[in-house]
Scaffold this motif. Structure first.
Motif, PDB file in Angstrom:
ATOM      1  N   SER A  61     -15.929  -5.664   6.864  1.00 36.55           N
ATOM      2  CA  SER A  61     -15.058  -6.792   6.534  1.00 36.55           C
ATOM      3  C   SER A  61     -13.893  -6.825   7.511  1.00 36.55           C
ATOM      4  O   SER A  61     -13.327  -5.786   7.864  1.00 36.55           O
ATOM      5  N   SER A  62     -13.537  -8.018   7.963  1.00 36.42           N
ATOM      6  CA  SER A  62     -12.486  -8.141   8.980  1.00 36.42           C
ATOM      7  C   SER A  62     -11.557  -9.294   8.645  1.00 36.42           C
ATOM      8  O   SER A  62     -12.008 -10.419   8.411  1.00 36.42           O
ATOM      9  N   GLY A  63     -10.268  -9.023   8.631  1.00 35.82           N
ATOM     10  CA  GLY A  63      -9.269 -10.062   8.425  1.00 35.82           C
ATOM     11  C   GLY A  63      -8.514 -10.319   9.702  1.00 35.82           C
ATOM     12  O   GLY A  63      -8.819  -9.767  10.752  1.00 35.82           O
ATOM     13  N   LYS A  64      -7.503 -11.162   9.604  1.00 35.33           N
ATOM     14  CA  LYS A  64      -6.711 -11.517  10.777  1.00 35.33           C
ATOM     15  C   LYS A  64      -5.281 -11.785  10.333  1.00 35.33           C
ATOM     16  O   LYS A  64      -5.052 -12.425   9.295  1.00 35.33           O
ATOM     17  N   ILE A  65      -4.327 -11.285  11.114  1.00 37.69           N
ATOM     18  CA  ILE A  65      -2.924 -11.574  10.852  1.00 37.69           C
ATOM     19  C   ILE A  65      -2.502 -12.705  11.775  1.00 37.69           C
ATOM     20  O   ILE A  65      -2.519 -12.557  12.996  1.00 37.69           O
ATOM     21  N   LEU A 132      -1.579  -8.413  19.111  1.00 35.23           N
ATOM     22  CA  LEU A 132      -1.066  -8.014  17.800  1.00 35.23           C
ATOM     23  C   LEU A 132      -1.929  -6.926  17.174  1.00 35.23           C
ATOM     24  O   LEU A 132      -1.406  -5.976  16.575  1.00 35.23           O
ATOM     25  N   ALA A 133      -3.240  -7.031  17.297  1.00 39.05           N
ATOM     26  CA  ALA A 133      -4.115  -6.011  16.713  1.00 39.05           C
ATOM     27  C   ALA A 133      -3.842  -4.646  17.333  1.00 39.05           C
ATOM     28  O   ALA A 133      -3.741  -3.635  16.631  1.00 39.05           O
ATOM     29  N   ASN A 134      -3.718  -4.587  18.661  1.00 38.25           N
ATOM     30  CA  ASN A 134      -3.426  -3.310  19.305  1.00 38.25           C
ATOM     31  C   ASN A 134      -2.020  -2.814  18.988  1.00 38.25           C
ATOM     32  O   ASN A 134      -1.790  -1.609  18.893  1.00 38.25           O
ATOM     33  N   GLY A 291       0.847 -16.020  24.602  1.00 36.83           N
ATOM     34  CA  GLY A 291       1.368 -16.108  25.949  1.00 36.83           C
ATOM     35  C   GLY A 291       0.843 -15.069  26.915  1.00 36.83           C
ATOM     36  O   GLY A 291       1.297 -14.991  28.059  1.00 36.83           O
ATOM     37  N   ASP A 292      -0.138 -14.260  26.485  1.00 31.18           N
ATOM     38  CA  ASP A 292      -0.647 -13.196  27.352  1.00 31.18           C
ATOM     39  C   ASP A 292      -1.325 -13.742  28.600  1.00 31.18           C
ATOM     40  O   ASP A 292      -1.181 -13.181  29.696  1.00 31.18           O
TER      41      ASP A 292
END
Length: 360
Positions: A61-65, A132-134, A291-292
């Motif tokens: 299961s995977s979510g996202k912020i 953000l994940a890293n 902006g990366d």
């Protein structure tokens, strides 16, 4: 001695999978057993399943912020929690010697579970500033590798190394002849390859197609337009070949291309650099990203590897102007790219990962 296992994780976009795809066979050559943790139905499951059908793939299961308001922001933390429980179960069964994470939100519960079980966690960050994940995962990591030296200012310096870009071996062995056969062009014109990322880009697609008659008078055009974004009405246009998405064919198409129009994801632009392809970069804007890509593109512009057209300035006319300039400056771009440091091979990156296991 029992064969040691390494868990690879990362997903959400092709950029979060390509390095894992490159190092997986090299780690196997070093004697490791490899398994993959990704999201169910994500692009990583498709890529890994197609390239390595005998590699065990565990879907969690995977979510996202999100950085914006969404109702899913209230439910996705529970999905991440579910992914953490699932990851703990997978790690208990597989007993890996290490976890190598390429990022993306599916990697967060895997990295957290690894730290809870005292498994060495190695993270790789491709962009100038961490995603953000890293950022969430870094406190749980034993070591962080970065592509850009500039990234070291944004990560814990005591456990980070700027290792440079890693290029897939198969990229360097692509065939321009095979690329030409795949496209079927019979006109002797420069080849322009257009890429909008694994999901495509509606803005780039629209700009290209609105100038298609003028552009095909000057180029043979290979258009990677994203899944579901091909236009059947353009199937018979001379000098125009559209694909929704390619995998194993991409090295051949890149070798065949003379010029590239692309987003500015780190993995892709370093591949163009390795092949010395003059590029026009159209990075995602800050309104639609963190902006990366703007930072990646600006560094390449400063080093003389690319022209940059910001998304807000993208019109059919500006695109044509930038392509004229790109062609006129071809020799300068190629000369600058020839002088650039050589990227790491996947075998060298695999050796770095293995080195952390030997230190334990």
């Amino acid at each position: 001695m029992t064969e040691q296992t390494i868990i690879l994780t990362g997903g959400g976009t092709a950029g979060h999978v390509s390095l894992n795809q490159a190092v997986l066979p090299e780690l196997q050559k070093l004697g490791f057993h490899i398994e993959y943790i990704g999201s169910k139905g994500g692009i990583e499951q498709e890529i890994i399943g197609e390239a390595f059908p005998n590699t065990a793939y565990h879907a969690i299961s995977s979510g996202k912020i999100r950085r914006y308001f969404s109702r899913k922001n209230f439910t996705d933390p529970f999905r991440v929690g579910g992914g953490l429980v699932q990851s703990l179960g997978i790690l208990r069964r597989t007993k890996p010697a290490a976890i190598f994470s390429k990022g993306g939100f599916v990697s967060v519960p895997v990295v957290m579970a690894g730290r809870m079980m005292k498994i060495p966690v190695i993270i790789h960050e491709s962009d100038v500033t961490p995603g953000l994940a890293n950022k969430i995962a870094m406190p749980f990591a034993d070591h962080i590798y970065t592509v850009f030296n500039e990234t070291l200012a944004h990560v814990p310096a005591e456990k980070a190394t700027a290792s440079g870009a890693v290029i897939r071996d198969e990229l360097l062995t692509g065939s321009a002849t095979s690329g030409k056969e795949l496209c079927g062009f019979n006109r002797e014109l420069p080849v322009l390859l257009i890429m909008g990322g694994s999901q495509g880009s509606a803005l780039i697609n629209q700009a290209i197609r609105s100038q298609l008659e003028a552009l095909t008078a000057r180029f043979n055009i290979i258009h990677l337009c994203g899944k579901g974004n091909t236009d059947p009405a353009l199937a018979d246009v001379a000098g125009y070949r559209q694909f929704d998405y390619v995998t194993t064919e991409l090295p051949d198409l890149l070798h065949y291309a003379d010029y590239i129009v692309s987003r500015a994801g780190s993995n892709s632009i370093f591949e163009f650099l390795a092949l010395e392809k003059p590029m026009l970069l159209i990075p995602l804007s800050k309104e639609r990203s963190r902006g990366d890509q703007l930072l990646n593109a600006e560094l390449f512009r400063k080093q003389g590897f690319a022209r940059v057209l910001e998304e807000e300035e993208l019109t059919a006319d500006r695109l044509s102007e930038e392509l004229v300039a790109l062609v006129s400056e071809r020799e300068t771009f190629v000369r600058n790219m020839e002088a650039a440091p050589s990227p790491k091979t996947a075998a060298e990156m695999a050796a770095l990962i293995a080195g952390h296991i030997k230190k334990r």
